[in-house]
Design a protein around this motif. Structure first.
Motif, short mmCIF file in Angstrom:
data_model
loop_
_atom_site.label_atom_id
_atom_site.label_comp_id
_atom_site.label_asym_id
_atom_site.label_seq_id
_atom_site.Cartn_x
_atom_site.Cartn_y
_atom_site.Cartn_z
N LYS A 142 34.60 -13.32 49.16
CA LYS A 142 34.05 -14.41 49.98
C LYS A 142 35.10 -14.92 50.96
O LYS A 142 34.80 -15.20 52.12
CB LYS A 142 33.57 -15.54 49.08
N ILE A 143 36.34 -15.04 50.50
CA ILE A 143 37.42 -15.51 51.37
C ILE A 143 37.64 -14.53 52.52
O ILE A 143 37.80 -14.93 53.68
CB ILE A 143 38.73 -15.67 50.57
N LEU A 144 37.60 -13.22 52.21
CA LEU A 144 37.83 -12.20 53.23
C LEU A 144 36.58 -11.92 54.06
O LEU A 144 36.63 -11.17 55.04
CB LEU A 144 38.31 -10.91 52.57
N ASN A 145 35.45 -12.50 53.64
CA ASN A 145 34.17 -12.31 54.33
C ASN A 145 33.79 -10.84 54.41
O ASN A 145 33.45 -10.31 55.46
CB ASN A 145 34.22 -12.93 55.74
N ILE A 146 33.88 -10.17 53.26
CA ILE A 146 33.47 -8.77 53.15
C ILE A 146 32.56 -8.61 51.94
O ILE A 146 32.57 -9.46 51.03
CB ILE A 146 34.68 -7.82 53.01
N GLU A 147 31.77 -7.56 51.93
CA GLU A 147 30.87 -7.34 50.81
C GLU A 147 31.55 -6.57 49.68
O GLU A 147 31.31 -6.85 48.50
CB GLU A 147 29.62 -6.58 51.27
N ASN A 148 32.40 -5.59 50.05
CA ASN A 148 33.11 -4.79 49.06
C ASN A 148 34.42 -4.28 49.65
O ASN A 148 34.59 -4.24 50.88
CB ASN A 148 32.26 -3.59 48.61
N PHE A 149 35.32 -3.89 48.77
CA PHE A 149 36.53 -3.23 49.24
C PHE A 149 36.18 -1.79 49.63
O PHE A 149 35.25 -1.19 49.08
CB PHE A 149 37.59 -3.20 48.13
N PRO A 150 36.92 -1.20 50.58
CA PRO A 150 36.65 0.20 50.95
C PRO A 150 36.96 1.14 49.80
O PRO A 150 37.74 0.82 48.90
CB PRO A 150 37.59 0.43 52.14
N SER A 151 36.35 2.31 49.82
CA SER A 151 36.54 3.29 48.75
C SER A 151 37.83 4.07 48.90
O SER A 151 38.31 4.67 47.94
CB SER A 151 35.35 4.27 48.71
N GLU A 152 38.40 4.08 50.10
CA GLU A 152 39.65 4.80 50.33
C GLU A 152 40.64 3.88 51.03
O GLU A 152 40.27 3.01 51.81
CB GLU A 152 39.41 6.05 51.20
N ASP A 153 41.94 4.11 50.74
CA ASP A 153 42.99 3.33 51.38
C ASP A 153 43.20 3.79 52.81
O ASP A 153 43.04 4.97 53.12
CB ASP A 153 44.31 3.49 50.62
N PRO A 154 43.61 2.88 53.70
CA PRO A 154 44.00 3.30 55.06
C PRO A 154 45.29 4.11 54.99
O PRO A 154 46.02 4.06 54.00
CB PRO A 154 44.22 1.96 55.78
N LYS A 155 45.55 4.87 56.03
CA LYS A 155 46.76 5.69 56.04
C LYS A 155 48.02 4.85 56.07
O LYS A 155 49.06 5.23 55.54
CB LYS A 155 46.73 6.65 57.25
N VAL A 156 47.93 3.69 56.70
CA VAL A 156 49.08 2.80 56.80
C VAL A 156 48.74 1.48 56.13
O VAL A 156 47.77 0.82 56.49
CB VAL A 156 49.48 2.53 58.27
N LEU A 157 49.53 1.12 55.13
CA LEU A 157 49.33 -0.14 54.43
C LEU A 157 50.46 -1.08 54.80
O LEU A 157 51.57 -0.96 54.29
CB LEU A 157 49.30 0.09 52.91
N GLN A 158 50.20 -2.01 55.71
CA GLN A 158 51.22 -2.96 56.12
C GLN A 158 50.57 -4.31 56.35
O GLN A 158 49.66 -4.45 57.16
CB GLN A 158 51.92 -2.50 57.40
N TRP A 159 51.07 -5.30 55.63
CA TRP A 159 50.63 -6.68 55.83
C TRP A 159 51.81 -7.50 56.30
O TRP A 159 52.89 -7.46 55.72
CB TRP A 159 50.11 -7.28 54.52
N ARG A 160 51.61 -8.29 57.34
CA ARG A 160 52.66 -9.19 57.80
C ARG A 160 52.31 -10.60 57.33
O ARG A 160 51.78 -11.41 58.07
CB ARG A 160 52.78 -9.14 59.32
N PHE A 161 52.57 -10.84 56.05
CA PHE A 161 52.34 -12.16 55.50
C PHE A 161 53.58 -13.01 55.75
O PHE A 161 54.70 -12.64 55.38
CB PHE A 161 52.08 -12.09 54.00
#
Length: 313
Positions: A142-161
């Motif tokens: 609900k916070i991310l406003n999505i219905e589900n997480f994707p079934s596969e990871d993206p090729k690049v995992l980078q978060w700038r928190f």
């Protein structure tokens, strides 16, 4: 506030603060046992089915819990109007949800599978933490406003928190997200926090040159992986002509065995100093690392006090 305290118990404590009386449930909870042992609460005279507040409880609750309770309740109600004492999430979970909400746009840029997201953001619970807690996952979605997480990871995992502050005096690069979950502490002391652990180290190249005039520190788990990442970051910053200082644990007695749950970093006993580069560490740091290697122990980043490590009073 204890991070493993449940929202249910905190809610009950707030009710006791307001109404002076609550049903005597959760007798085995460690916080309830503590309150009983300190004689801050007790059984109602003639009726052991109820707890009542004794002298001192009001001041104790106001000093340690009231402000945080109000903040957490306002947040939970903002994402779930039906939030009440039945929720079994912990204070640590709520702090994590607040971080997700604060960084939602960044998190949405690189959505991962549920297990990857859980392992990164809810590291303390592991990759299966969310799938075993559908109510908590529902709030994340609900916070991310999505219905589900994707079934596969993206090729690049980078978060700038990042926890920004108006006039930063220090820049602390964090391997884990824990310090970012209590941003007020950092902001009140003019500390800017960056999450650059694991796959996010490449974000260092985007640090503004203006911030290179501020002292740079690195906070991490004192295990093989955390210290190896520190060495890598040190090399990256050296190319920019900048030095980074490793934060020494505030309490070196907070040690855990390397086979702790949800911990996968092991020391390599077949090579000297587990393969780390000794020249990157001070004699004091080398001594502690050798102790940890010898005893197969590690020190969790979250168990430290950020202000004490920075020698801020």
């Amino acid at each position: 506030m204890k991070s493993n305290l449940t929202w249910r118990i905190l809610k009950a404590m707030n009710t006791l603060y307001i109404q002076k009386k609550i049903p005597a449930g959760n007798k085995s909870d460690s916080q309830i046992k503590y309150l009983l042992s300190r004689k801050l609460i007790g059984y109602q005279h003639g009726n052991s089915n109820y707890f009542v507040a004794f002298d001192g409880y009001k001041n104790y609750y106001e000093r340690n819990f009231l402000q945080d309770f109000q903040q957490y309740e306002d947040f939970l109600l903002s994402i779930d109007p039906e939030a009440d004492g039945r929720k079994t999430c912990t204070i640590r979970d709520i702090q994590t949800l607040m971080l997700i909400a604060d960084q939602r746009e960044e998190a949405r840029k690189s959505l991962t599978t549920r297990r990857t997201f859980s392992g990164e953001v809810f590291k303390y619970g592991g990759s299966k933490y969310l799938e075993n807690r559908p109510g908590l996952e529902k709030m994340v979605l609900k916070i991310l406003n999505i219905e589900n997480f994707p079934s596969e990871d993206p090729k690049v995992l980078q978060w700038r928190f990042v926890v920004d502050c108006l006039n930063p005096e220090f820049l602390v690069l964090c391997e884990n997200l824990d310090f970012l979950k209590t941003p007020n502490i950092a902001r009140q002391h003019n500390i800017e926090l960056w999450y650059v652990g694991g796959n996010n180290t490449s974000n260092i190249q985007y640090i503004s040159p203006k911030k290179f005039c501020k002292p740079l520190y690195y906070s991490c788990d004192w295990d093989y992986d955390g210290l190896k990442i520190y060495c890598r970051i040190k090399d990256m910053l050296k190319l920019k002509g900048k030095e980074v200082i490793l934060l020494y644990p505030s309490n070196i007695q907070n040690r855990l065995p390397v086979d702790s749950p949800h911990h996968n970093s092991k020391w390599n006993h077949s090579i000297t100093f587990s393969g780390l580069e000794p020249s990157y560490f001070t004699p004091k740091e080398i001594d502690l690392i050798n102790q940890l290697i010898t005893k197969d122990q590690w020190i969790e980043e979250e168990s430290n006090n950020l202000l004490e490590m920075l020698l801020i009073e």
